[in-house]
Each structure stands twice: as C-alpha cells, then as structure tokens.
Design an enzyme around this catalytic site. Structure first.
Site, short mmCIF file in Angstrom:
data_model
loop_
_atom_site.label_atom_id
_atom_site.label_comp_id
_atom_site.label_asym_id
_atom_site.label_seq_id
_atom_site.Cartn_x
_atom_site.Cartn_y
_atom_site.Cartn_z
N HIS A 88 0.87 2.97 1.30
CA HIS A 88 0.17 2.94 2.58
C HIS A 88 -0.71 4.18 2.67
O HIS A 88 -0.27 5.25 3.07
CB HIS A 88 1.18 2.91 3.72
CG HIS A 88 0.59 2.56 5.06
ND1 HIS A 88 -0.78 2.53 5.29
CD2 HIS A 88 1.17 2.23 6.25
CE1 HIS A 88 -1.00 2.19 6.55
NE2 HIS A 88 0.16 2.00 7.15
N ASN A 101 -4.87 3.95 7.85
CA ASN A 101 -4.45 4.03 9.26
C ASN A 101 -3.92 5.37 9.75
O ASN A 101 -3.09 5.43 10.65
CB ASN A 101 -3.41 2.93 9.56
CG ASN A 101 -4.00 1.54 9.39
OD1 ASN A 101 -5.21 1.41 9.15
ND2 ASN A 101 -3.19 0.50 9.50
C1 LIG Z 1 2.12 -5.51 15.01
C2 LIG Z 1 1.31 -4.86 13.94
C3 LIG Z 1 1.93 -3.98 13.08
C4 LIG Z 1 1.21 -3.41 12.02
N1 LIG Z 1 1.86 -2.64 11.10
C5 LIG Z 1 1.22 -2.21 9.98
C6 LIG Z 1 1.93 -1.59 8.92
O1 LIG Z 1 3.15 -1.44 8.95
N2 LIG Z 1 1.22 -1.19 7.84
C7 LIG Z 1 -0.14 -1.34 7.76
O2 LIG Z 1 -0.74 -0.96 6.75
N3 LIG Z 1 -0.82 -1.96 8.75
C8 LIG Z 1 -0.17 -2.42 9.83
N4 LIG Z 1 -0.85 -3.13 10.80
C9 LIG Z 1 -2.26 -3.48 10.56
C10 LIG Z 1 -2.33 -4.87 9.91
O3 LIG Z 1 -1.80 -4.87 8.61
C11 LIG Z 1 -3.78 -5.36 9.84
O4 LIG Z 1 -4.56 -4.48 9.08
C12 LIG Z 1 -4.37 -5.50 11.25
O5 LIG Z 1 -3.50 -6.22 12.10
C13 LIG Z 1 -5.71 -6.22 11.20
O6 LIG Z 1 -5.56 -7.50 10.63
P1 LIG Z 1 -5.57 -8.82 11.57
O7 LIG Z 1 -6.90 -8.81 12.26
O8 LIG Z 1 -5.43 -9.95 10.59
O9 LIG Z 1 -4.44 -8.72 12.51
C14 LIG Z 1 -0.16 -3.68 11.88
C15 LIG Z 1 -0.78 -4.55 12.78
C16 LIG Z 1 -0.06 -5.15 13.79
C17 LIG Z 1 -0.73 -6.14 14.69
#
Ligand SMILES: Cc1cc2nc3c(=O)[nH]c(=O)nc-3n(C[C@H](O)[C@H](O)[C@H](O)COP(=O)(O)O)c2cc1C
Length: 384
Positions: free
Chosen positions: A182, A185
């Site tokens: 990771h 973010n």
């Molecule tokens: C509830 C939630 C938890 C997330 N947890 C992580 C995580 O643990 N690790 C990570 O790299 N990104 C995390 N993200 C980001 C997602 O992996 C992803 O990049 C983000 O939701 C955008 O994609 P989407 O538009 O398909 O939702 C999280 C997003 C959400 C909504």
C-alpha cells in the site's frame, strides 16, 4: 454492453485471471477485537465476493503493532491473525478465486489510542497537514483528529522495512497468492514519496530519488520473499487524501514507475486522482494516471478510482490498463463480475456502514435475484 475486454483472461505473474474485474482493497473495520483478528464475519464477506479466476486484494492489513492506525483493521503480524487469514484465503481459493494481501503502515495517519502508546511516525513532522475536513482517525472511542507525529530516525527505517518483510512472509504462510504494497492514499510509503510530507535532508529526503528510496526498499523486501511476479504496488499519483501534496507529482510518479520496472512486478495498481480516498472529487475526469504510467511501466496495470462497468471496459479496451479494481461497487455487489458480465443492475452502496463493526452493510448486500436489487442507499456522512 460489449464486455469482451473485461472478460478476456489475463496473466498476472504466474497466475491466470479469468476476468479483469478486480476487488479493490477496502478497509471495513470488521476484524475481531482484541487482537485485530480476521474472523468468520470477514471470511463470509470475502467468500461472497470470490469468483472463479477473479482477483481480490485484501483490505489494508497492518504489518506491526506500531503500523496500526485504524481501529478494527486486521493485522498480519501474529500467529492468530495468520490463522484467521488462512481460513479466509482457503475459502476464496475454494471458489476458484485468487487473493493478494495489502500490506499497510499508516505512518502519521494514526492515533496513540490505536498504536497503544507510541506517537505515530512519518518521514518528517508537518503539524499543519491535517486541516478541518480531512480524514479523522478511527479509534476505539470514535473518530478523532490524528495524534501529533514524529519523524523517523534514519536508524529506525531498516526495522520498518524488516517489518514489511516479515509481514510478507506471514502472508505467504497464510496462503495468499501474493502481496500488494500500500503505497497510496497518504500512508507511510506515500508520506516518504511526496514532498508535502517529506522534508528530510538525509538519504530518504530531498531529491525524488531519495524520497522514493523507502518505497523501493520495501518493494525489494517483499520481492525477496515472493519473487517480483507475485508482488504488486499501489500508488496514487497526485493523490491528496490524508493531507498529501507534492510540488511535481508527474516527475515523482514517473520516476517511481520507472524504478519499479527493475523488479519484474506482478502489477502496478494506479489510483486515479479524480478520487480522494473514497470520494470522487473530479467528476467527469478520465483515467489520466493509468494513461500516463502505461507508457512507462513494463508489466500489468490495474486501474482504480471512479470506474463504472462501461468506463472500465473502455480503459481496458484502449489498453491503458489490463484490469480494473472496483471499490464501492464491489462492496455493495458481492457478485459484481457476474453482474457486469450479464449487464445486470447494481446495488448502490451505503456510506453509513463502510466502517461500522458488524454484519449490517457488510454481508447483507443481496446477490442478483436474491432480493431487492438496485437499492438506493447512498447518504453522505462526514466520517471518512
Ligand atoms: C470503504 C472503503 C475503504 C477503503 N479502504 C482502502 C484500503 O484499505 N486500501 C486502499 O488502498 N484503498 C482503500 N480504499 C480506496 C479504494 O480501494 C478505491 O481506490 C476507491 O474506493 C475508489 O474506487 P471506487 O470508485 O471503485 O470506489 C477504500 C475505499 C472505500 C470506499
């Protein structure tokens, strides 16, 4: 809808995916306490989302006690945690699915209640990075502002790299198919990369090459355990989540990507800057990061951030990505690949239960045909 690109098999390292609809890493705060143990609830959730030849990337998983920064997130540094993960991975494999473990050190995005004492650490001290409206930290007592952090001594860095290596070994013991670092973010590797959070003057700060050093050392540690072709890296070029910023993100992430070419990685996982954490901030912006890094990276690219079935199909068809990871839509659709393949309606997600601690909003999203479909649950909260 034409779905041939997303449903064409894909080789990732030695693995063969039967389709390209990947489950993105999603923190859900459902590990068992105390001990951050992946338990039966998590097993049910991941098993629901497993599909034949489909890739799941686990939620971010802490590599050591001091890496913790999110109450309820699972770990991968104790025997009990490994036992818990083993049951989950076995169950995903039982459905023909594949699973990578996302390895996580939260760095400054943490709180002393979660580290259980020690101040959170980062590349440098930047007390003003956290502004009102920025993400709060999940603690046993609710959402609070992150604790003040301190800069890592150069002598401590080797120990953290070693924690990543041990976590990679434990992921192997748990039966995962590979690991994903990771690096996105605004967590520790990203805090070293971007100069808004890294003002060090030693070998880990200053030039782009120095700021990339920590991430590359961690990748090397993971590769020493798994070989390059079972290691993925997630980055978020121009990502601003967790108060991140950089003076020249294009040059920084181009350099990082070029350097990653030396490892023969399984994939590079690119989060588009139109998404900040779990919220779209640039409606209508195309997948610019995947397009740029595709020109540099020599292995597979997984694109993520704000994709819908049609735009996912388009980015793979165009060749800017080899697969697409879905976050929020996979959370609310346990059978997402099947639904996309057949062009079925999708369940909407409920933001209010993203990070709650029980079965509600976790394992009760219906499979297609199992109940209400296309439920409208989206509500806005300020919690994360
Ligand atoms: C509830 C939630 C938890 C997330 N947890 C992580 C995580 O643990 N690790 C990570 O790299 N990104 C995390 N993200 C980001 C997602 O992996 C992803 O990049 C983000 O939701 C955008 O994609 P989407 O538009 O398909 O939702 C999280 C997003 C959400 C909504």
């Amino acid at each position: 809808m034409k779905t041939s690109a997303l449903f064409t098999p894909l080789n990732i390292g030695p693995l063969t995916l039967k389709h390209r609809v990947v489950m993105a890493p999603l923190t859900r705060s459902r590990s068992e306490q105390p001990g951050d143990i992946p338990g039966d609830l998590m097993r049910e959730y991941y098993t629901q989302r497993a599909s034949d030849g489909g890739l799941i990337i686990s939620e971010a998983t802490t590599i050591s006690p001091s890496a913790r920064g999110w109450f309820g997130a699972p770990g991968i540094y104790t025997d009990r945690q490994v036992e818990g993960w083993k049951k989950i991975v076995d169950s995903v494999h039982g459905k023909g699915g594949l699973m990578f473990s996302q390895l996580w050190h939260t760095g400054r995005a943490s709180h002393v209640e979660v580290t259980e004492g020690p101040a959170p650490v980062s590349a440098s001290v930047n007390p003003s990075y956290w502004q009102e409206g920025e993400r709060l930290t999940s603690t046993p007592h609710g959402w609070v502002k992150p604790s003040p952090h301190r800069a890592l001594e150069i002598s401590e860095i080797r120990g953290i790299v070693e924690d990543y290596r041990k976590a990679a070994e434990r992921a192997k013991a748990a039966g995962f198919d590979g690991v994903e670092l990771h690096g996105a973010n605004g967590y520790l590797p990203d805090q070293f990369l971007q100069d808004g959070s890294n003002q060090r003057t030693d070998a880990y700060g200053g030039s782009i090459a120095n700021r990339a050093r920590f991430l590359l050392e961690v990748v090397q540690a993971n590769v020493s355990v798994w070989g390059g072709d079972r290691v993925g890296v997630r980055i978020a070029p121009s990502g601003s989540f967790n108060g991140m910023s950089d003076s020249n993100p294009n040059a920084l992430f181009a350099y990082v990507t070029e350097q990653l070419n030396q490892f023969g990685l399984a994939y590079l996982h690119v989060v588009e800057p139109r998404v900040k954490g779990n919220i779209v901030i640039a409606e209508g912006q195309g997948p610019v990061a995947a397009e740029q890094l595709r020109k540099i990276f020599n292995s597979k690219i997984i694109a993520a951030g704000g994709f819908e079935p049609e735009t996912a199909e388009a980015v793979v068809e165009k060749g800017d990505a080899d697969a697409v990871a879905f976050g929020r839509l996979f959370l609310s659709n346990p059978d997402l690949p099947e639904r996309i393949k057949l062009g079925l309606a999708l369940n909407e997600y409920d933001r209010n239960t993203f990070y709650t601690f029980d079965a509600k909003g976790y394992i009760d999203y219906p499979f297609y045909g199992d109940g209400v479909s296309n439920v409208k649950l989206e509500q806005v909260t300020t919690s994360a």
